[in-house]
Design an enzyme around this catalytic site. Structure first.
Site, PDB file in Angstrom:
ATOM      1  CD  GLU A  44      32.464  18.664  34.890  1.00  0.00           C
ATOM      2  OE1 GLU A  44      33.005  18.887  35.991  1.00  0.00           O
ATOM      3  OE2 GLU A  44      31.294  18.965  34.632  1.00  0.00           O
ATOM      4  CG  ASP A  48      34.448  16.300  39.977  1.00  0.00           C
ATOM      5  OD1 ASP A  48      35.581  16.780  40.122  1.00  0.00           O
ATOM      6  OD2 ASP A  48      33.559  16.430  40.838  1.00  0.00           O
ATOM      7  CG  ASP A 116      34.457  21.587  32.851  1.00  0.00           C
ATOM      8  OD1 ASP A 116      34.831  21.385  34.020  1.00  0.00           O
ATOM      9  OD2 ASP A 116      33.677  22.511  32.540  1.00  0.00           O
ATOM     10  CD  GLU A 119      36.765  17.390  36.535  1.00  0.00           C
ATOM     11  OE1 GLU A 119      37.281  17.604  37.642  1.00  0.00           O
ATOM     12  OE2 GLU A 119      35.739  17.992  36.134  1.00  0.00           O
TER      13      GLU A 119
END
Length: 223
Positions: A44, A48, A116, A119
């Site tokens: 994650e 991101d 999350d 990502e």
């Protein structure tokens, strides 16, 4: 032995992800409540950054807006709410691996968890297929929201701040007035108040999201 159920691998491939190392993808879909040594958090973190750069590049290409407007749209397009929406769109909740209690507590549809997960899937795809292919996948998955109204309007907190200043009021005050739910599905209640005007509360899955919703509701009521 396969690390992924056949239906999960098929879903990932149908959604446009490049699946080679099944253990990596199992990690990307694993919530911390399973008690396993690896969960989605590291992926994650990576995803991101890949998402942020991909969306920033895309906005730079399609918009001649000033930096402030670009930043406003970027923040909205990479927010947990938008990521969770993309995860729901591709039916990711059906494939998240989590503990029985977390599932019973509703974590499977939590905005924070799904944001999350989205990502982490992008992070895994970056490792498997590289940046260019992942950027292309992001453009496919985010096409509807980039072409829509997400992030085009002024952020509610900025709008409230400007409204207070324009009406000779003190700056808005945000306070967390309560929390509820288990750690993996925490809910925050935030109150925003403007001196001698009023106060409004809102609840959301994150403090920042609750502040934003409270500001929006305040402007609806008093703005």
């Amino acid at each position: 032995m396969s690390a992924l159920p056949p239906e999960t691998r098929a879903w990932l491939e149908q959604s446009g992800f490049t699946v080679r190392d099944e253990a990596l993808w199992a990690e990307a879909l694993t919530h911390g409540s399973t008690g396993e040594t690896k969960d989605y958090q590291r992926l994650e973190f990576l995803g991101d950054r890949v998402l942020g750069l991909s969306i920033a590049h895309w906005l730079y290409e399609i918009s001649a807006s000033a930096e402030g407007k670009l930043a406003q749209r970027l923040n909205a397009l990479v927010s947990k709410r938008t990521c969770a929406g993309r995860a729901r769109e591709i039916k990711a909740p059906d494939h998240v691996r989590m503990g029985k209690q977390a599932r019973e507590d509703g974590a499977q549809d939590s905005e924070n968890v799904l944001g999350d997960i989205m990502e982490s899937l992008l992070g895994a795809n970056f490792l498997e297929a590289g940046f260019e292919e992942t950027q292309a996948l992001i453009r496919e998955l985010w096409q509807g929201v980039v072409g829509g109204s997400t992030g085009r309007q002024k952020h509610p907190k900025s709008a409230l701040q400007e409204w207070a200043a324009g009406n000779q009021r003190r700056p808005p005050l945000y306070e967390v007035t309560g929390t509820s739910g288990p750690d993996h599905n925490r809910r925050f209640t935030v109150q925003v108040s403007v001196h001698n005007v009023g106060a409004v509360e809102a609840t959301a899955s994150g403090k920042r999201e609750a502040e934003t919703e409270a500001a929006r509701l305040f402007m609806e009521k008093y703005g």
